[in-house]
Design a protein around this motif. Structure first.
Motif, short mmCIF file in Angstrom:
data_model
loop_
_atom_site.label_atom_id
_atom_site.label_comp_id
_atom_site.label_asym_id
_atom_site.label_seq_id
_atom_site.Cartn_x
_atom_site.Cartn_y
_atom_site.Cartn_z
N GLY A 111 0.79 -1.22 0.00
CA GLY A 111 0.00 0.00 0.00
C GLY A 111 0.82 1.27 0.00
O GLY A 111 0.30 2.37 -0.11
N GLY A 112 2.16 1.11 0.13
CA GLY A 112 3.04 2.27 0.06
C GLY A 112 3.34 2.87 1.41
O GLY A 112 2.70 2.60 2.42
N MET A 113 4.35 3.72 1.43
CA MET A 113 4.83 4.35 2.66
C MET A 113 3.91 5.48 3.08
O MET A 113 3.45 6.27 2.25
CB MET A 113 6.25 4.88 2.43
N LYS A 114 3.63 5.56 4.38
CA LYS A 114 2.85 6.67 4.94
C LYS A 114 3.61 7.25 6.12
O LYS A 114 4.13 6.51 6.96
CB LYS A 114 1.46 6.19 5.36
N THR A 115 3.66 8.55 6.19
CA THR A 115 4.40 9.23 7.27
C THR A 115 3.52 10.32 7.88
O THR A 115 3.94 11.47 8.00
CB THR A 115 5.72 9.83 6.75
N ASP A 116 2.31 9.96 8.28
CA ASP A 116 1.46 10.92 8.98
C ASP A 116 2.17 11.35 10.26
O ASP A 116 2.80 10.53 10.94
CB ASP A 116 0.10 10.29 9.31
N PRO A 117 2.07 12.62 10.64
CA PRO A 117 2.85 13.11 11.78
C PRO A 117 2.37 12.56 13.12
O PRO A 117 1.20 12.19 13.29
CB PRO A 117 2.65 14.63 11.71
N LEU A 118 3.29 12.50 14.06
CA LEU A 118 3.01 12.16 15.46
C LEU A 118 4.05 12.88 16.30
O LEU A 118 4.85 13.66 15.79
CB LEU A 118 3.04 10.64 15.67
N TYR A 119 4.04 12.66 17.60
CA TYR A 119 5.03 13.24 18.49
C TYR A 119 5.94 12.15 19.04
O TYR A 119 5.47 11.05 19.36
CB TYR A 119 4.37 13.97 19.67
N VAL A 120 7.24 12.44 19.16
CA VAL A 120 8.20 11.53 19.78
C VAL A 120 8.54 12.09 21.15
O VAL A 120 9.19 13.13 21.26
CB VAL A 120 9.48 11.39 18.93
N GLU A 121 8.09 11.41 22.21
CA GLU A 121 8.39 11.89 23.56
C GLU A 121 9.79 11.47 24.00
O GLU A 121 10.46 12.22 24.70
CB GLU A 121 7.33 11.37 24.53
N SER A 122 10.21 10.28 23.61
CA SER A 122 11.57 9.83 23.92
C SER A 122 11.93 8.64 23.07
O SER A 122 11.05 7.93 22.56
CB SER A 122 11.73 9.49 25.42
N ALA A 123 13.22 8.41 22.90
CA ALA A 123 13.73 7.28 22.14
C ALA A 123 15.09 6.91 22.72
O ALA A 123 15.95 7.78 22.87
CB ALA A 123 13.85 7.64 20.66
N TRP A 124 15.27 5.63 23.06
CA TRP A 124 16.51 5.24 23.76
C TRP A 124 16.78 3.75 23.55
O TRP A 124 15.88 2.96 23.31
CB TRP A 124 16.39 5.54 25.24
N ILE A 125 18.06 3.41 23.66
CA ILE A 125 18.46 2.01 23.62
C ILE A 125 18.45 1.47 25.05
O ILE A 125 18.97 2.10 25.98
CB ILE A 125 19.84 1.84 22.98
N ALA A 126 17.83 0.32 25.23
CA ALA A 126 17.73 -0.29 26.56
C ALA A 126 19.12 -0.57 27.12
O ALA A 126 20.07 -0.80 26.38
CB ALA A 126 16.93 -1.60 26.47
N LYS A 127 19.21 -0.56 28.44
CA LYS A 127 20.49 -0.79 29.09
C LYS A 127 21.05 -2.16 28.73
O LYS A 127 22.28 -2.32 28.59
CB LYS A 127 20.34 -0.67 30.62
N ASN A 128 20.17 -3.18 28.56
CA ASN A 128 20.66 -4.50 28.17
C ASN A 128 20.90 -4.61 26.66
O ASN A 128 21.28 -5.66 26.17
CB ASN A 128 19.69 -5.59 28.63
N ARG A 129 20.62 -3.51 25.93
CA ARG A 129 20.92 -3.36 24.51
C ARG A 129 20.16 -4.36 23.64
O ARG A 129 20.58 -4.66 22.52
CB ARG A 129 22.43 -3.41 24.24
N ARG A 130 19.03 -4.84 24.10
CA ARG A 130 18.22 -5.75 23.29
C ARG A 130 17.23 -5.00 22.40
O ARG A 130 16.77 -5.54 21.40
CB ARG A 130 17.46 -6.72 24.19
N TYR A 131 16.86 -3.78 22.81
CA TYR A 131 15.83 -3.04 22.08
C TYR A 131 16.18 -1.57 21.96
O TYR A 131 16.83 -0.99 22.84
CB TYR A 131 14.48 -3.13 22.80
N LEU A 132 15.71 -0.98 20.87
CA LEU A 132 15.60 0.46 20.74
C LEU A 132 14.15 0.79 21.02
O LEU A 132 13.25 0.31 20.33
CB LEU A 132 16.00 0.90 19.32
N ASN A 133 13.90 1.58 22.06
CA ASN A 133 12.54 1.84 22.53
C ASN A 133 12.06 3.22 22.09
O ASN A 133 12.82 4.19 22.09
CB ASN A 133 12.47 1.75 24.05
N LEU A 134 10.78 3.31 21.76
CA LEU A 134 10.15 4.57 21.38
C LEU A 134 8.94 4.82 22.26
O LEU A 134 8.11 3.92 22.47
CB LEU A 134 9.69 4.52 19.92
N ARG A 135 8.85 6.01 22.80
CA ARG A 135 7.62 6.47 23.46
C ARG A 135 6.99 7.52 22.54
O ARG A 135 7.57 8.60 22.35
CB ARG A 135 7.92 7.05 24.84
#
Length: 220
Positions: A111-135
């Motif tokens: 269906g193609g790429m969509k980039t409707d806007p949102l807000y990024v409150e925070s983004a960080w790599i977990a201390k155990n480095r298993r995930y990149l987290n997004l709020r």
């Protein structure tokens, strides 16, 4: 009559969130007084969670095993947000647990790429480095359309990415949801199979395109 839709469902492509708003999702009410952790929740054969591991690498035993409608598969691990009260070292009293979307990398999206806007409150790599987290904070509201829903996914830039530098674009489809109220949701990107030295994520926000970069999970 307009309805507020509650369910949150994870699909293989994306995190799908119905148009919804309530005290828990706004960070208000009793849950705001609890400790909250992103965790890997271990589900037993009875579809109950008895133990979790936090992003700090801490193993926690639940004082009372926990289950919910979204726990559909036995003997597996779910990504979740756990609210709890501490009981003693290594043991907690669960208050609430909600599923967190795990975003897999895709080279194309139907269906193609969509980039409707949102807000990024925070983004960080977990201390155990298993995930990149997004709020993320979405704008949403009540609607007569029960099919209206936000969709969030992750697209790899196959042209600009290199073996050492992975470039990603966040997919967001507003999906017919009104833009009246804020709704906070979490998403996690697994890093175990990412070998690039650097990860760069582009997100279209109401304030313009945001670019965030991190060292990969292989960095010290």
């Amino acid at each position: 009559m307009k309805k507020l839709l509650i369910p949150t469902v994870l699909l293989s492509l994306s995190l799908v969130v119905a148009c919804t708003i309530d005290a828990y999702e706004k960070g208000e009410g009793i849950y705001s007084l609890m400790t909250a952790e992103l965790v890997e929740a271990y589900v037993g054969g009875d579809k109950y969670v008895g133990q979790v591991e936090t992003d700090q690498g801490e193993q926690l035993t639940l004082q009372q095993p926990y289950t919910a409608k979204w726990i559909q598969t036995a003997d597996t691990t779910y990504r979740a947000l756990l609210y709890y009260n501490k009981v003693r070292a290594g043991e907690v009293e669960p208050v609430s647990m909600s599923r967190v979307g795990v975003l897999q990398l895709h080279d194309s999206i139907k269906g193609g790429m969509k980039t409707d806007p949102l807000y990024v409150e925070s983004a960080w790599i977990a201390k155990n480095r298993r995930y990149l987290n997004l709020r993320l904070r979405l704008l949403t509201g009540s609607t007569d359309d029960e099919t209206a829903q936000h969709s969030i996914g992750l697209l790899r830039d196959t042209i600009a990415s290199t073996p050492s530098h992975l470039r990603l674009q966040l997919y967001h489809d507003q999906g017919g949801c009104p833009e009246y109220y804020s709704f906070v949701t979490y998403a996690s990107i697994p890093l175990v199979d990412i070998k690039a030295d650097t990860i760069t994520l582009f997100i279209n926000t109401y304030d313009g395109v945001v670019r965030r970069s991190w060292p990969s999970a292989d960095e010290p």
